[in-house]
Design a protein around this motif. Structure first.
Motif, short mmCIF file in Angstrom:
data_model
loop_
_atom_site.label_atom_id
_atom_site.label_comp_id
_atom_site.label_asym_id
_atom_site.label_seq_id
_atom_site.Cartn_x
_atom_site.Cartn_y
_atom_site.Cartn_z
N ARG A 151 0.95 -1.27 -0.12
CA ARG A 151 0.04 -0.14 0.05
C ARG A 151 0.93 1.14 0.05
O ARG A 151 1.79 1.39 0.81
N LEU A 152 0.75 1.99 -1.01
CA LEU A 152 1.50 3.65 -0.88
C LEU A 152 0.46 4.41 -0.93
O LEU A 152 -0.55 4.57 -1.52
N VAL A 153 1.00 5.38 0.14
CA VAL A 153 -0.06 6.53 0.33
C VAL A 153 0.71 7.87 -0.12
O VAL A 153 1.82 8.44 0.34
N ASP A 154 0.40 8.67 -1.15
CA ASP A 154 1.02 9.44 -1.78
C ASP A 154 0.39 10.95 -1.35
O ASP A 154 -0.61 11.17 -1.36
N LEU A 155 1.37 11.65 -0.73
CA LEU A 155 1.06 13.00 -0.04
C LEU A 155 0.95 14.33 -1.16
O LEU A 155 0.68 15.22 -0.77
N GLY A 156 1.37 13.91 -2.27
CA GLY A 156 1.54 14.89 -3.29
C GLY A 156 0.26 15.96 -3.53
O GLY A 156 0.20 16.88 -4.34
N TRP A 157 -1.08 15.20 -3.45
CA TRP A 157 -2.12 15.49 -3.75
C TRP A 157 -3.02 16.49 -2.37
O TRP A 157 -3.97 16.99 -2.52
N ILE A 158 -2.18 16.43 -1.24
CA ILE A 158 -2.59 17.18 -0.02
C ILE A 158 -2.22 18.75 -0.54
O ILE A 158 -0.95 19.06 -0.71
N PRO A 159 -3.15 19.77 -0.37
CA PRO A 159 -2.83 21.03 -0.54
C PRO A 159 -1.84 21.64 0.38
O PRO A 159 -1.63 21.27 1.45
N GLY A 160 -0.84 22.48 -0.23
CA GLY A 160 0.19 23.17 0.46
C GLY A 160 1.69 22.23 0.37
O GLY A 160 2.61 22.65 0.77
N MET A 161 1.43 20.74 0.18
CA MET A 161 2.45 19.89 0.13
C MET A 161 3.57 20.38 -0.76
O MET A 161 4.93 19.89 -0.60
N LYS A 162 3.22 20.99 -1.81
CA LYS A 162 4.18 21.47 -2.90
C LYS A 162 4.60 23.00 -2.77
O LYS A 162 5.19 23.58 -3.96
N ASP A 163 4.37 23.56 -1.78
CA ASP A 163 4.72 24.82 -1.74
C ASP A 163 5.95 25.28 -0.93
O ASP A 163 6.20 24.76 0.04
#
Length: 290
Positions: A47-59
């Motif tokens: 199981r992989l849980v990708d954080l990249g779709w959570i708002p602010g994680m790429k800011d």
């Protein structure tokens, strides 16, 4: 093989997905290290849980006296960011040395930290800059300085099967503060550093304050050259003093001979030069030079 892939929209949702199957899930940010591990039978996570779709994680932003990075900020973002180049020049330089352009476009600062390789370019520079990691877990949120993130080579303080870094915070560099990164490598791309040094210097009335010198791989984690830091505190920048700091740094380094990174004797010989160069550039930038 990986059977489940999730894109949570909140940190709490990500933690819940990890808790549903304890020990079977892994957090993924950029995936440049994790997806390679997935090819190893002993390291596969279903199981992989990708954080990249959570708002602010790429800011990347300024907030409360800190330069704040989301967990999915890439090396390329950090290298090119005007904010980073202004407040954390050493980090921009370090991120520009990571792997290839493709790796820099995908790999993240948080992943670089959690991988806990002693000479990871971002990890070394963030340690020198006094960065703090914000870690979310089922028990709440805690902040860990970079010096607490390493429990040994490849052993992180963050359990990627149950918790995750959400932010990395670097103190904003005010007027009179400069930083620099120096790296020795065998070739210009896709090479591990044979040796690297990050330095930060603040000048107050012409005297150095808050000096930070971090070297790697000189032990199981990025290592402060504490004796050299104490030597420089309260002194005026001077080439001879920087050379002496390099000699003191060598006394604290723990090198091992390596077919990839060179012999112990060779790296001990060149370390003082890299310390001197990093300090000189950091001091020049602190004085408003380069």
């Amino acid at each position: 093989m990986t059977q489940e892939y999730f894109r949570p929209r909140t940190v709490q949702e990500a933690l819940s997905l990890l808790q549903e199957k304890p020990g079977q899930g892994r957090v993924i940010a950029g995936g440049t290290d994790l997806l390679v591990e997935q090819a190893k039978p002993s390291r596969k996570s279903p199981r992989l849980v990708d954080l990249g779709w959570i708002p602010g994680m790429k800011d990347i932003r300024e907030e409360g006296g800190f330069l704040v990075f989301g967990a999915c900020v890439t090396h390329s973002q950090a290298e090119q960011s005007p904010l980073v180049r202004r407040h954390a020049r050493a980090l921009a330089e370090g991120c520009g040395k990571v792997g290839s352009r493709q790796i820099r476009n995908m790999g993240t600062l948080a992943g670089n930290i959690v991988s806990t390789l002693p000479a990871a370019d971002a990890g070394v520079t963030l340690t020198a800059l006094g960065a703090v990691c914000v870690v979310a877990s089922p028990d709440g949120v805690r902040e860990l300085p970079m010096t607490a993130m390493y429990h040994g080579v490849g052993k992180s303080a963050v359990n990627a099967c149950a918790e995750c870094i959400t932010q990395i915070k670097v103190p904003l560099a005010g007027a009179g503060t400069g930083s620099a990164y120096a790296r020795m490598e065998q070739r210009k791309a896709l090479s591990l550093p044979m040796l690297c040094v990050a330095a930060r210097v603040t000048l107050e009335n012409g005297l150095m304050r808050g000096v930070s010198i971090v070297m790697a791989p000189a032990g199981p984690a990025p290592r402060h050259a504490a004796k050299a830091e104490r030597l420089l505190e309260g002194q005026a920048p001077d080439a001879g003093l920087f050379a002496r700091a390099g000699e003191l740094a060598r006394e604290e380094a723990e090198f091992r001979s390596s077919a990839v990174r060179g012999s112990k004797d060779y790296r001990e010989g060149v370390l003082p030069v890299f310390v001197r160069c990093a300090l000189a550039r950091a001091a020049e930038r602190a004085a408003g030079g380069e």
